[in-house]
Motif scaffolding. Structure first.
Motif, PDB file in Angstrom:
ATOM      1  N   GLU A  55       0.823  -1.217   0.000  1.00 47.39           N
ATOM      2  CA  GLU A  55       0.000   0.000   0.000  1.00 47.39           C
ATOM      3  C   GLU A  55       0.857   1.268   0.000  1.00 47.39           C
ATOM      4  O   GLU A  55       0.632   2.195  -0.779  1.00 47.39           O
ATOM      5  CB  GLU A  55      -0.904  -0.021   1.233  1.00 47.39           C
ATOM      6  CG  GLU A  55      -1.791   1.187   1.401  1.00 47.39           C
ATOM      7  CD  GLU A  55      -2.319   1.271   2.827  1.00 47.39           C
ATOM      8  OE1 GLU A  55      -2.032   2.278   3.505  1.00 47.39           O
ATOM      9  OE2 GLU A  55      -3.002   0.326   3.273  1.00 47.39           O
ATOM     10  N   SER A 115       1.808   3.635  -3.607  1.00 48.36           N
ATOM     11  CA  SER A 115       0.998   4.859  -3.712  1.00 48.36           C
ATOM     12  C   SER A 115       1.762   6.163  -3.493  1.00 48.36           C
ATOM     13  O   SER A 115       1.271   7.232  -3.844  1.00 48.36           O
ATOM     14  CB  SER A 115      -0.139   4.801  -2.686  1.00 48.36           C
ATOM     15  OG  SER A 115       0.388   4.811  -1.371  1.00 48.36           O
ATOM     16  N   ARG A 116       2.955   6.100  -2.913  1.00 45.46           N
ATOM     17  CA  ARG A 116       3.660   7.357  -2.610  1.00 45.46           C
ATOM     18  C   ARG A 116       4.458   7.853  -3.816  1.00 45.46           C
ATOM     19  O   ARG A 116       4.934   7.058  -4.622  1.00 45.46           O
ATOM     20  CB  ARG A 116       4.603   7.174  -1.414  1.00 45.46           C
ATOM     21  CG  ARG A 116       3.941   6.732  -0.108  1.00 45.46           C
ATOM     22  CD  ARG A 116       2.690   7.504   0.285  1.00 45.46           C
ATOM     23  NE  ARG A 116       2.249   7.229   1.637  1.00 45.46           N
ATOM     24  CZ  ARG A 116       1.120   6.596   1.958  1.00 45.46           C
ATOM     25  NH1 ARG A 116       0.319   6.137   1.036  1.00 45.46           N
ATOM     26  NH2 ARG A 116       0.786   6.423   3.230  1.00 45.46           N
ATOM     27  N   ALA A 148      -1.539  -3.012  -7.443  1.00 44.40           N
ATOM     28  CA  ALA A 148      -1.578  -1.759  -6.675  1.00 44.40           C
ATOM     29  C   ALA A 148      -0.855  -0.645  -7.433  1.00 44.40           C
ATOM     30  O   ALA A 148      -1.334   0.489  -7.507  1.00 44.40           O
ATOM     31  CB  ALA A 148      -0.949  -1.961  -5.295  1.00 44.40           C
ATOM     32  N   CYS A 176      -2.624   2.735  -8.790  1.00 43.80           N
ATOM     33  CA  CYS A 176      -2.135   4.056  -8.363  1.00 43.80           C
ATOM     34  C   CYS A 176      -1.699   4.906  -9.552  1.00 43.80           C
ATOM     35  O   CYS A 176      -1.816   6.134  -9.507  1.00 43.80           O
ATOM     36  CB  CYS A 176      -1.002   3.907  -7.359  1.00 43.80           C
ATOM     37  SG  CYS A 176      -1.593   3.323  -5.755  1.00 43.80           S
ATOM     38  N   VAL A 224      -4.628   7.476  -7.719  1.00 41.51           N
ATOM     39  CA  VAL A 224      -4.337   7.182  -6.312  1.00 41.51           C
ATOM     40  C   VAL A 224      -5.612   7.251  -5.446  1.00 41.51           C
ATOM     41  O   VAL A 224      -5.878   6.346  -4.656  1.00 41.51           O
ATOM     42  CB  VAL A 224      -3.209   8.101  -5.761  1.00 41.51           C
ATOM     43  CG1 VAL A 224      -3.092   7.985  -4.251  1.00 41.51           C
ATOM     44  CG2 VAL A 224      -1.873   7.734  -6.417  1.00 41.51           C
ATOM     45  N   TYR A 261      -7.579   4.129  -5.899  1.00 41.48           N
ATOM     46  CA  TYR A 261      -6.913   3.011  -5.225  1.00 41.48           C
ATOM     47  C   TYR A 261      -7.261   3.007  -3.729  1.00 41.48           C
ATOM     48  O   TYR A 261      -7.592   1.970  -3.154  1.00 41.48           O
ATOM     49  CB  TYR A 261      -5.392   3.098  -5.420  1.00 41.48           C
ATOM     50  CG  TYR A 261      -4.604   2.147  -4.542  1.00 41.48           C
ATOM     51  CD1 TYR A 261      -4.613   0.774  -4.789  1.00 41.48           C
ATOM     52  CD2 TYR A 261      -3.881   2.619  -3.446  1.00 41.48           C
ATOM     53  CE1 TYR A 261      -3.912  -0.104  -3.976  1.00 41.48           C
ATOM     54  CE2 TYR A 261      -3.180   1.749  -2.626  1.00 41.48           C
ATOM     55  CZ  TYR A 261      -3.203   0.381  -2.896  1.00 41.48           C
ATOM     56  OH  TYR A 261      -2.509  -0.486  -2.079  1.00 41.48           O
ATOM     57  N   PHE A 262      -7.210   4.177  -3.105  1.00 41.59           N
ATOM     58  CA  PHE A 262      -7.506   4.237  -1.666  1.00 41.59           C
ATOM     59  C   PHE A 262      -8.989   4.047  -1.377  1.00 41.59           C
ATOM     60  O   PHE A 262      -9.355   3.498  -0.337  1.00 41.59           O
ATOM     61  CB  PHE A 262      -6.976   5.527  -1.047  1.00 41.59           C
ATOM     62  CG  PHE A 262      -5.506   5.457  -0.763  1.00 41.59           C
ATOM     63  CD1 PHE A 262      -5.016   4.524   0.139  1.00 41.59           C
ATOM     64  CD2 PHE A 262      -4.613   6.292  -1.403  1.00 41.59           C
ATOM     65  CE1 PHE A 262      -3.656   4.416   0.401  1.00 41.59           C
ATOM     66  CE2 PHE A 262      -3.249   6.204  -1.145  1.00 41.59           C
ATOM     67  CZ  PHE A 262      -2.770   5.266  -0.243  1.00 41.59           C
ATOM     68  N   ARG A 321      -4.335   9.923   4.762  1.00 38.81           N
ATOM     69  CA  ARG A 321      -4.857  10.699   3.623  1.00 38.81           C
ATOM     70  C   ARG A 321      -5.727  11.873   4.044  1.00 38.81           C
ATOM     71  O   ARG A 321      -6.191  12.630   3.190  1.00 38.81           O
ATOM     72  CB  ARG A 321      -5.666   9.794   2.675  1.00 38.81           C
ATOM     73  CG  ARG A 321      -4.979   8.528   2.203  1.00 38.81           C
ATOM     74  CD  ARG A 321      -3.563   8.682   1.751  1.00 38.81           C
ATOM     75  NE  ARG A 321      -3.400   9.320   0.446  1.00 38.81           N
ATOM     76  CZ  ARG A 321      -2.227   9.449  -0.175  1.00 38.81           C
ATOM     77  NH1 ARG A 321      -1.122   8.991   0.403  1.00 38.81           N
ATOM     78  NH2 ARG A 321      -2.152  10.052  -1.357  1.00 38.81           N
TER      79      ARG A 321
END
Length: 320
Positions: free
Chosen positions: A111, A115-116, A238, A242, A246, A249-250, A275
């Protein structure tokens, strides 16, 4: 910062001492006034919470986080303590806990690293080194293996190509390479997927996914699903999600943390906290669009008590 789509913003007028006094009063003596605690901590942003903690220590010679831990319990305690973690340290701390002790929490590694942004990844590595006097990459490679490990290492470099225009010839080439590495091959050349998905720019990859669909007749997600398995499959998916969006995805991550029997509270708390000052408004929008109900309603249905109240305040409103 470039993020303006959070549900939690700086509270005004802000008075750190007054907040510290209110929190001390809420936790002093018999019983705790949870309502005051949750209202203050969910409506101040992280920088303000750090000021409150510092005022708390100055005024009372006590550690606010220690007091929260001794006065609160369960998931509510976990959520409040998570809100008090300095923002820059949040991801590093989550990763440290994902790789410590017996068994690795691959879900957390997936995760966060999928995503970053590259800049955020560089920052996480630096903070990890400073806080824990250890190299994050060494720690992760010590706990993972195979192609899953290799893709994590690629993502950990934080070296994704910058978004500077798209070269259509390279788009075509990458789409063909992925097609040949998966659908057209007996077995799968995972390395090609790792290199292309781990290093190309976001706008380039979005074009590659479209081109891939044209060439193969499949969405790239379907191919990954068929051609890979286990932790590598989850990480590749993932990354693709993303690249596409993003917030979407979350939204999906939050949905599956609450769907069905039981709730994955660790994931719910981690995503809501991490987030809340970044893109939770966009996540709410995607949630409503993709799951025919609002994030607010799902939290309401799936949680209870002060824990629920605090999560709903972080959520910041209903979208129905």
């Amino acid at each position: 910062s470039q993020y303006t789509r959070g549900t939690v913003t700086a509270f005004a007028p802000f008075d750190a001492r007054a907040d510290a006094e209110a929190l001390r009063k809420a936790m002093k003596g018999l019983g705790t006034d949870e309502e005051t605690v949750l209202t203050i901590l969910t409506t101040r942003n992280n920088a303000q919470r750090q000021e409150i903690a510092s005022a708390f220590k100055t005024l009372f010679g006590r550690d606010l986080v220690d007091d929260l831990k001794s006065e609160l319990t369960g998931k509510f305690e976990t959520l409040m303590v998570s809100l008090m973690r300095p923002a820059y340290l949040f991801d590093a701390h989550a990763l440290k806990h994902a790789i410590k002790g017996a068994g690795t929490n691959e879900k957390v590694l997936t995760e966060i690293l999928a995503s970053r942004t590259p800049a955020e990844v560089q920052n996480i590595k630096q903070v990890y080194q400073q806080e824990y006097e250890a190299d994050l990459e060494d720690k992760i490679t010590g706990e993972t293996s195979g192609h899953f490990q290799r893709l994590l290492v690629v993502l950990l470099q934080g070296n994704r190509d910058p978004d500077v225009g798209v070269d259509e010839a390279l788009v075509e080439q990458d789409a063909q390479v992925l097609f040949r590495a998966g659908e057209l091959k007996w077995g799968t050349d995972e390395e090609k997927f790792i290199t292309i998905l781990g290093t190309r720019s976001v706008s380039h990859l979005r074009r590659v996914f479209d081109k891939y669909m044209t060439i193969s007749g499949f969405q790239i997600e379907e191919t990954i699903d068929r051609e890979t398995s286990g932790d590598l499959e989850k990480l590749l998916l993932a990354v693709v999600k993303c690249i596409r969006s993003v917030p979407a995805y979350f939204a999906e991550t939050l949905y599956y943390s609450m769907k069905g029997a039981g709730t994955d509270d660790d994931t719910l708390i981690r995503v809501m906290v991490s987030r809340s000052e970044v893109d939770l408004l966009d996540i709410r929008q995607e949630f409503r669009k993709n799951f025919a109900k609002s994030l607010y309603q799902m939290i309401q249905k799936d949680t209870s008590g002060d824990y629920r109240k605090a999560l709903l305040l972080l959520c910041g409103g209903d979208d129905d």
